[in-house]
Design a protein around this motif. Structure first.
Motif, short mmCIF file in Angstrom:
data_model
loop_
_atom_site.label_atom_id
_atom_site.label_comp_id
_atom_site.label_asym_id
_atom_site.label_seq_id
_atom_site.Cartn_x
_atom_site.Cartn_y
_atom_site.Cartn_z
N PRO A 254 49.15 41.91 41.25
CA PRO A 254 47.79 41.91 41.79
C PRO A 254 46.77 42.60 40.88
N THR A 255 47.19 43.68 40.20
CA THR A 255 46.31 44.31 39.22
C THR A 255 45.93 43.32 38.13
N ALA A 256 46.95 42.64 37.59
CA ALA A 256 46.71 41.68 36.50
C ALA A 256 45.83 40.53 36.94
N MET A 257 46.03 40.03 38.16
CA MET A 257 45.21 38.91 38.64
C MET A 257 43.76 39.32 38.81
N GLY A 258 43.52 40.51 39.36
CA GLY A 258 42.15 40.97 39.49
C GLY A 258 41.46 41.08 38.16
N VAL A 259 42.16 41.60 37.16
CA VAL A 259 41.59 41.73 35.82
C VAL A 259 41.35 40.35 35.21
N ALA A 260 42.32 39.44 35.35
CA ALA A 260 42.20 38.11 34.74
C ALA A 260 41.01 37.33 35.30
N ILE A 261 40.70 37.51 36.57
CA ILE A 261 39.58 36.79 37.18
C ILE A 261 38.25 37.45 36.83
N ALA A 262 38.23 38.79 36.83
CA ALA A 262 36.98 39.51 36.57
C ALA A 262 36.61 39.51 35.10
N LEU A 263 37.59 39.46 34.20
CA LEU A 263 37.32 39.63 32.78
C LEU A 263 36.40 38.56 32.20
N PRO A 264 36.58 37.26 32.51
CA PRO A 264 35.62 36.26 31.97
C PRO A 264 34.19 36.54 32.39
N LEU A 265 34.00 36.98 33.63
CA LEU A 265 32.64 37.29 34.09
C LEU A 265 32.06 38.47 33.33
N ALA A 266 32.84 39.54 33.21
CA ALA A 266 32.34 40.74 32.55
C ALA A 266 32.07 40.50 31.07
N VAL A 267 33.00 39.82 30.40
CA VAL A 267 32.81 39.53 28.97
C VAL A 267 31.62 38.59 28.77
N GLY A 268 31.49 37.59 29.63
CA GLY A 268 30.36 36.67 29.52
C GLY A 268 29.03 37.35 29.71
N LEU A 269 28.98 38.30 30.65
CA LEU A 269 27.74 39.03 30.88
C LEU A 269 27.38 39.92 29.70
N LEU A 448 41.04 31.93 38.55
CA LEU A 448 41.47 32.03 39.94
C LEU A 448 42.42 30.90 40.30
N PHE A 449 42.08 29.68 39.91
CA PHE A 449 42.92 28.54 40.26
C PHE A 449 44.30 28.63 39.62
N VAL A 450 44.35 29.07 38.38
CA VAL A 450 45.65 29.19 37.71
C VAL A 450 46.46 30.31 38.35
N CYS A 451 45.83 31.44 38.63
CA CYS A 451 46.53 32.52 39.33
C CYS A 451 47.04 32.03 40.69
N GLY A 452 46.20 31.30 41.40
CA GLY A 452 46.57 30.84 42.73
C GLY A 452 47.65 29.78 42.73
N ALA A 453 47.80 29.06 41.63
CA ALA A 453 48.85 28.04 41.55
C ALA A 453 50.23 28.67 41.39
N TRP A 454 50.28 29.90 40.87
CA TRP A 454 51.54 30.53 40.52
C TRP A 454 51.81 31.79 41.33
N ASP A 455 50.75 32.30 42.01
CA ASP A 455 50.91 33.56 42.72
C ASP A 455 49.92 33.63 43.87
N MET A 456 49.64 34.85 44.34
CA MET A 456 48.84 35.04 45.55
C MET A 456 47.70 36.02 45.30
N PRO A 457 46.59 35.58 44.71
CA PRO A 457 45.47 36.50 44.45
C PRO A 457 44.88 37.09 45.71
N GLN A 458 45.11 36.46 46.86
CA GLN A 458 44.57 36.97 48.11
C GLN A 458 45.44 38.07 48.71
N LEU A 459 46.54 38.43 48.04
CA LEU A 459 47.49 39.37 48.62
C LEU A 459 46.96 40.80 48.68
N ARG A 460 46.21 41.24 47.65
CA ARG A 460 45.67 42.58 47.62
C ARG A 460 44.18 42.52 47.35
#
Length: 486
Positions: A254-269, A448-460
């Motif tokens: 869950p830590t890794a998924m949160g980072v993976a989803i947030a990182l493109p937004l933060a880097v893009g900004l 998010l879609f790739v994380c969700g295909a392989w795991d559960m980003p909604q878990l934490r």
């Protein structure tokens, strides 16, 4: 074209449109109260900001030893929800800053709810505003009402899965309240975040997202500090290391998924203002994901980066080479950390232990079979645990590792359809508007879609809020006179 040029200049009509909707909710009321308004100020200070200070103080108190922590935690819960209700944009910003951290020195369920309380309050306020006016006329950028109803259904059905499972070995009556709070704080919060970021005005969205790069940077540093054992951050984080893996923001994956989803937004900004800072943040984010030893989130980040490079125009060759080099290095590092005997096994003609991957596939089959056996209600919370005489539960697999199938298993067709509707509509909107929104919005949704295909980003809570944020951004409709983004 480099990411620096993703925002096109506004014409006069566009500026007038932005001014029309700046800082207001669906009914035209200020999201950021005017300082001179006596009705929303206290001694000249906006009430929402006073409430934010109170909530922040109570959040700190919730991390102190007992008996202070539980009392402060309940106080924070009330004040944070009230903050979201009073000022949805400020509540959303509050959630983005605090959601990576431990909710407090309280029970696990209450702790997860504390992490997302402001975003839940914001979603409630925006939904009331949306449906209290005819056809959502005040929020032309918001998704179709039928999609919003599906999100509301998901928010209502997720807690009910705990009632369906009540009485089972893993869902005893004694933990009913805390488990329900956990479900509200994580999966429900994902769809609350979707509602919030698909309904806030664009000016409020831009203001809230401006907090993200700094907030994510601090969270990554704190997670690394917890991993190396710095005691100073212990009250704010989960266990820094679990099974030898970095876990400070809420268990390793869950830590890794949160980072993976947030990182493109933060880097893009950051990219448009400082490419060096953006590259530095990207490196720290990839390092954290590698240390979690989670393959899915790293693959999600690769997919997000590939999507961004495909959507950008005139990408410089050195940027492509640097991105490819970072991707290959990160993949090699992860393989060496995850499978230390990889080279030796491959040289001898054998494969490393892939039991975890096989169990994921089995959990998908289990979800489908449970849904077929209980189409209206599903098997209840963590039903995969009891599937096939606890075949998966005995190996500590409690949920189907797929964002859609997990909902289908636990909540049956109603929850599966609700979740699938939000996901598919968001994916369709992301594709249709891929040249009209910032590239990093689409990249985050891809993650998010790739994380969700392989795991559960909604878990934490951390990954749930970041996932709802990414989906909400790409689900927004076009607004007349809104400038296109290339």
């Amino acid at each position: 074209m480099p990411l620096r040029g993703t925002l096109a200049p506004m014409g006069k009509a566009s500026r007038r449109k932005q001014e029309l909707y700046q800082g207001v909710d669906g009914q035209g009321r200020p999201l950021f109260p005017q300082e001179g308004s006596a009705s929303v100020s206290l001694l000249g200070v906006p009430v929402s900001w006073v409430l934010a200070v109170v909530a922040a103080s109570l959040w700190v108190g919730a991390h102190l030893p007992e008996p202070i922590a539980p009392l402060a935690g309940v106080g924070y819960l009330i004040s944070a929800i009230a903050l979201g209700l009073l000022n949805p944009a400020l509540g959303a910003g509050f959630a983005i800053v605090l959601v990576p951290y431990l909710g407090g020195n309280v029970s696990q369920g209450l702790g997860e709810l504390l992490r997302t309380a402001p975003i839940i309050g914001a979603a409630i306020r925006l939904l009331v505003d949306r449906f209290s006016q005819r056809s959502g006329a005040g929020t032309p950028w918001a998704p179709d009402w039928r999609i919003v109803v599906a999100a509301i259904a998901a928010m209502l059905l997720y807690p009910l899965t705990r009632l369906t499972a009540n009485g089972s070995e893993w869902a005893t009556s004694s933990t009913l309240l805390d488990d329900t709070l956990f479900l509200i704080g994580a999966p429900v919060a994902m769809y609350a975040a979707w509602v919030t970021f698909s309904h806030l005005p664009r000016s409020a969205i831009d203001r809230v997202l401006s907090y993200l790069p700094a907030a994510l940077t601090v969270a990554l540093v704190v997670a690394l500090a917890a991993w190396v054992g710095i005691s100073l951050v212990e009250p704010l984080t989960f266990r820094g290391v679990v099974y030898g893996r970095l876990a400070g923001l809420g268990f390793p994956t869950p830590t890794a998924m949160g980072v993976a989803i947030a990182l493109p937004l933060a880097v893009g900004l950051l990219w448009g203002t400082s490419r060096r800072w953006a590259a530095g943040l990207a490196l720290i984010g990839v390092l954290v994901i590698v240390l979690t030893e989670s393959r899915g989130p790293l693959l999600a980040l690769f997919a997000a980066s590939a999507a961004a490079l495909l959507l950008l125009r005139d990408v410089q060759r050195r940027t492509l080479i640097a991105a490819l080099t970072l991707a290959v290095a990160a993949l090699i590092a992860l393989l060496m950390v995850r499978y230390p005997d990889l080279i030796g096994r491959l040289s001898s003609g054998t494969l490393p232990n892939l039991e975890g991957d096989a169990l994921r596939v089995i959990s998908w089959v289990a979800a489908i079979q449970i849904a077929l056996a209980h189409p209206l209600t599903g098997g209840g919370w963590m039903s995969v645990r009891g599937w096939n005489d606890r075949e998966l539960g005995s190996k500590n697999v409690n949920l189907s590792h797929n964002v859609f199938l997990q909902g289908l298993a636990d909540g049956g067709v109603p929850l599966g359809v609700a979740v699938g509707t939000v996901l598919l509509s968001s994916a369709r909107s992301a594709w249709m508007r891929r040249h009209k929104v910032p590239v990093y919005w689409v990249a985050a949704a891809v993650a998010l879609f790739v994380c969700g295909a392989w795991d559960m980003p909604q878990l934490r809570s951390f990954a749930a809020v970041m996932g709802g944020l990414a989906l909400g951004l790409v689900s927004r409709h076009d607004v007349p006179d809104e400038p296109e983004v290339f």
